[in-house]
Design a protein around this motif. Structure first.
Motif, PDB file in Angstrom:
ATOM      1  N   SER A  36      -5.086 -43.273   2.750  1.00 25.93           N
ATOM      2  CA  SER A  36      -5.126 -41.932   2.547  1.00 25.93           C
ATOM      3  C   SER A  36      -3.898 -41.164   3.424  1.00 25.93           C
ATOM      4  N   LEU A  37      -3.901 -41.576   4.630  1.00 20.75           N
ATOM      5  CA  LEU A  37      -2.579 -40.962   5.399  1.00 20.75           C
ATOM      6  C   LEU A  37      -1.344 -41.244   4.890  1.00 20.75           C
ATOM      7  N   CYS A  38      -1.044 -42.246   4.570  1.00 14.00           N
ATOM      8  CA  CYS A  38       0.477 -42.778   4.006  1.00 14.00           C
ATOM      9  C   CYS A  38       0.585 -42.664   2.609  1.00 14.00           C
ATOM     10  N   ARG A  39       1.487 -42.165   2.112  1.00 15.28           N
ATOM     11  CA  ARG A  39       2.010 -42.216   0.538  1.00 15.28           C
ATOM     12  C   ARG A  39       2.525 -43.291   0.243  1.00 15.28           C
ATOM     13  N   SER A  40       3.021 -44.202   1.397  1.00 14.47           N
ATOM     14  CA  SER A  40       3.530 -45.417   0.722  1.00 14.47           C
ATOM     15  C   SER A  40       3.095 -46.593   1.117  1.00 14.47           C
ATOM     16  N   GLN A  41       2.872 -47.623   0.170  1.00 11.22           N
ATOM     17  CA  GLN A  41       2.053 -48.698   0.514  1.00 11.22           C
ATOM     18  C   GLN A  41       2.434 -49.720   1.860  1.00 11.22           C
ATOM     19  N   LEU A  42       3.620 -49.541   2.016  1.00  9.57           N
ATOM     20  CA  LEU A  42       4.471 -50.336   3.191  1.00  9.57           C
ATOM     21  C   LEU A  42       3.830 -49.661   4.286  1.00  9.57           C
ATOM     22  N   SER A  43       3.987 -48.333   4.463  1.00  4.66           N
ATOM     23  CA  SER A  43       3.628 -47.866   5.617  1.00  4.66           C
ATOM     24  C   SER A  43       2.126 -47.903   5.907  1.00  4.66           C
ATOM     25  N   ALA A  44       1.199 -47.717   4.915  1.00  3.16           N
ATOM     26  CA  ALA A  44      -0.063 -48.016   5.112  1.00  3.16           C
ATOM     27  C   ALA A  44      -0.609 -49.337   5.557  1.00  3.16           C
ATOM     28  N   ALA A  45      -0.020 -50.487   4.903  1.00  3.54           N
ATOM     29  CA  ALA A  45      -0.278 -51.534   5.217  1.00  3.54           C
ATOM     30  C   ALA A  45       0.229 -51.983   6.943  1.00  3.54           C
ATOM     31  N   GLY A  46       1.589 -51.440   7.075  1.00  6.76           N
ATOM     32  CA  GLY A  46       1.882 -51.576   8.391  1.00  6.76           C
ATOM     33  C   GLY A  46       0.931 -51.039   9.419  1.00  6.76           C
ATOM     34  N   GLY A  47       0.685 -49.666   8.984  1.00  2.00           N
ATOM     35  CA  GLY A  47      -0.356 -49.010  10.047  1.00  2.00           C
ATOM     36  C   GLY A  47      -1.782 -49.806  10.219  1.00  2.00           C
ATOM     37  N   ALA A  48      -2.301 -50.353   8.919  1.00  3.04           N
ATOM     38  CA  ALA A  48      -3.448 -51.040   9.294  1.00  3.04           C
ATOM     39  C   ALA A  48      -3.386 -52.471   9.996  1.00  3.04           C
ATOM     40  N   LEU A  49      -2.150 -52.960   9.819  1.00  2.00           N
ATOM     41  CA  LEU A  49      -1.899 -54.201  10.483  1.00  2.00           C
ATOM     42  C   LEU A  49      -1.873 -53.935  11.981  1.00  2.00           C
ATOM     43  N   ALA A  50      -1.157 -52.786  12.287  1.00  2.24           N
ATOM     44  CA  ALA A  50      -1.042 -52.535  13.658  1.00  2.24           C
ATOM     45  C   ALA A  50      -2.466 -52.004  14.296  1.00  2.24           C
ATOM     46  N   PHE A  51      -3.001 -51.232  13.490  1.00  2.00           N
ATOM     47  CA  PHE A  51      -4.459 -50.877  14.043  1.00  2.00           C
ATOM     48  C   PHE A  51      -5.271 -52.363  14.445  1.00  2.00           C
ATOM     49  N   TRP A  52      -5.328 -53.168  13.290  1.00  5.21           N
ATOM     50  CA  TRP A  52      -6.015 -54.218  13.561  1.00  5.21           C
ATOM     51  C   TRP A  52      -5.917 -55.182  14.765  1.00  5.21           C
ATOM     52  N   PHE A  53      -4.444 -55.358  15.133  1.00  3.08           N
ATOM     53  CA  PHE A  53      -3.844 -56.056  15.912  1.00  3.08           C
ATOM     54  C   PHE A  53      -4.302 -55.573  17.312  1.00  3.08           C
ATOM     55  N   PHE A  54      -4.049 -53.918  17.404  1.00  4.46           N
ATOM     56  CA  PHE A  54      -4.523 -53.463  18.549  1.00  4.46           C
ATOM     57  C   PHE A  54      -5.873 -53.346  18.966  1.00  4.46           C
ATOM     58  N   THR A  55      -6.854 -53.228  17.902  1.00  5.93           N
ATOM     59  CA  THR A  55      -8.167 -53.335  18.419  1.00  5.93           C
ATOM     60  C   THR A  55      -8.721 -54.723  18.324  1.00  5.93           C
ATOM     61  N   MET A  56      -8.214 -55.771  17.677  1.00  6.57           N
ATOM     62  CA  MET A  56      -8.585 -57.035  18.009  1.00  6.57           C
ATOM     63  C   MET A  56      -8.150 -57.705  19.278  1.00  6.57           C
ATOM     64  N   PHE A  57      -6.915 -57.073  19.642  1.00  5.43           N
ATOM     65  CA  PHE A  57      -6.201 -58.059  21.028  1.00  5.43           C
ATOM     66  C   PHE A  57      -5.967 -57.180  22.089  1.00  5.43           C
TER      67      PHE A  57
END
Lengths: 235, 270
Positions: B158-179
């Motif tokens: 919802s924050l990002c209008r581009s799929q690439l930014s949204a996927a990048g943000g979600a991936l970074a968030f997952w990596f940060f919270t998991m590791f």
């Protein structure tokens, strides 16, 4: 007593761009209004506000809730993997035009047939041509019998046959009592298909006039007047 | 609520027809199967019949898949203009967001359950330890993980209008919270006074979705990882009835917060 929609002082800003600057006008039930103007004039923003997609930063819009409205956007991407039929059936259910899945599929199937897309019902909508997507969006808008039809450049991408068909459909909807607001870049379409013509530029209404004043005359008169109105303002 | 259910059904059918559910189930199953030999060699561990490697994998994979799918799906609708059209069709933007989220969650849950079921059946044939309750615990952990990370994915979409930014943000968030979060926490926590350690640990664990999932799934037999004597206190607490309720409240908060922020973002975008 006939219903009316009253817009007053509508303003909308996107970052530093002022898309609408205190726009106000009234629409009577059954009226057809064409929005014309150069790119970035504020036509789409105005239609998006009427369609409930965008909220104005300021201003009032009264009477809209009294109408059952449908909105046709200017070109959107359909979800990959979804057939035209399944997407339209979903739209019918979300709109509340159909209660069950079977009814929605039947409604969607009829709508596709009426727009000449029956043979493509099971094809992926995302892979349709621009004109076919436009017809699919038009089919979506017609489901549920709209009382207010909002269309953003609805004829763009249509082939000559469907452009003629679209004009006839619009005439039929108008004759049936529907209130219509549409944007177009074709001055001849705007004057021929509407009762009133609104010329927008820089987010403001430059002209709100009976469309009859734009009909007739010599070839090119309407275009020349359109350009002179914009030019006069620019000067 | 009816429109939420319609939107959920449509989203689920989209992911099903595009083969995403099947592919995700196959990936889960394949990855679990590759860990079976080590599980057979070392036997079942503290997390029950399934080894901690598999438990870890389920948590990681389910969180990664759900955050990416949700982010891409929400961003695709925003990017292509479909979200705006759908919002014009019906009142109640929050209901449509909830429906889409539930559809994604249902698809990810179905994929996780199918993948784990295949692995459980294979393990049974190979006579490797593991019972139906172990399978249920693991499946529930996967669903809890999907519920939390789909909500965060929805926020990024919802924050990002581009799929690439949204996927990048979600991936970074997952990596940060998991590791990364855990590493930062363990570097900072020892510096705190001893008296504050227990509360600080609780706050530290509750704020991170991955740690909250580990805590919140303790009563499911999920990853109540050994985090020292202070954690032992919290682990015991999360096995009691008030603890189970607190765990559910904690997980609900981790779902409600991103979904609320996503709804707010959509509202502001309008």
């Amino acid at each position: 007593m006939s219903r009316r929609i009253r817009a007053s002082g509508l303003s909308k800003r996107y970052g530093t761009l002022l898309a609408l600057d205190g726009v106000g006008f009234e629409v009577a039930e059954g009226q057809s209004i064409a929005l014309i103007g150069p790119n970035g004039a504020g036509k789409s923003s105005l239609l998006r506000i009427f369609g409930g997609i965008t909220r104005p930063d300021s201003g009032l819009l009264e009477g809209l809730a009294d109408f059952r409205s449908s909105y046709v956007p200017d070109g959107i991407e359909f979800p990959r993997g979804s057939s035209a039929l399944s997407w339209l059936a979903f739209a019918a259910r979300i709109k509340g035009a159909a209660t069950g899945r079977r009814e929605a599929l039947s409604l969607a199937s009829r709508a596709l047939e009426s727009l000449g897309l029956g043979a493509h019902a099971h094809r992926e909508a995302a892979l349709f041509s621009r004109g076919m997507k436009q017809r699919l969006l038009f089919a979506q808008a017609l489901i549920g019998g709209p009382e207010l039809l909002l269309m953003d450049e609805p004829a763009s991408g249509l082939d000559p046959v469907w452009t003629i068909e679209w004009k006839q459909r619009l005439g039929a909807l108008k004759a049936g009592g529907a209130t219509i607001i549409f944007s177009t870049h074709r001055i001849d379409d705007a004057s021929a298909l509407s009762d009133r013509l609104l010329l927008l530029d820089g987010g403001k209404i430059l002209l709100d006039e009976d469309s009859a004043a734009w009909r007739g005359g010599e070839e090119g008169d309407a275009e020349r007047r359109f350009l002179s109105l914009l030019g006069r303002r620019a000067a | 609520m009816k429109r939420s259910i319609i939107a959920a059904g449509y989203e689920f059918s989209q992911l099903l027809h595009r083969g995403w559910v099947l592919a995700s189930a196959a990936a889960t199953s394949l990855l679990c199967l590759t860990l079976e030999p080590s599980r057979a060699a070392i036997g079942s561990m503290a997390t029950g019949g399934f080894g901690s490697s598999i438990s870890n994998l389920v948590l990681l994979l389910s969180a990664l898949a759900s955050s990416l799918v949700a982010a891409l799906s929400f961003a695709a609708d925003e990017e292509g203009g479909m979200a705006a059209l759908i919002r014009s069709l019906a009142p109640g933007k929050g209901g449509l967001l909830l429906g889409k989220y539930l559809g994604i969650l249902a698809a990810i849950s179905a994929a996780a359950v199918a993948g784990l079921a295949f692995d459980a059946a294979a393990a049974r044939i190979a006579a490797i330890a593991g019972s139906a309750s172990d399978f249920a615990r693991l499946a529930l952990t996967a669903i809890a993980s999907a519920a939390v990370y789909s909500a965060w994915g929805a926020l990024f979409g919802s924050l990002c209008r581009s799929q690439l930014s949204a996927a990048g943000g979600a991936l970074a968030f997952w990596f940060f919270t998991m590791f990364l979060y855990e590493a930062i926490g363990w570097a900072l926590l020892p510096a705190l006074p001893y008296r504050a350690a227990k509360s600080a640990l609780a706050l530290f664990l509750a704020l991170d979705p991955a740690e909250a999932l580990r805590l919140g799934s303790t009563f499911l037999g999920g990853q109540g990882a050994a985090l020292g004597p202070d954690f032992y206190y919290w682990q015991r607490f999360f096995l009691s009835l008030p603890g189970v309720l607190a765990a559910l409240a904690l997980l609900s908060a981790h779902i409600a917060l991103p979904l609320g922020l996503a709804a707010g973002r959509i509202g502001r975008r309008a």
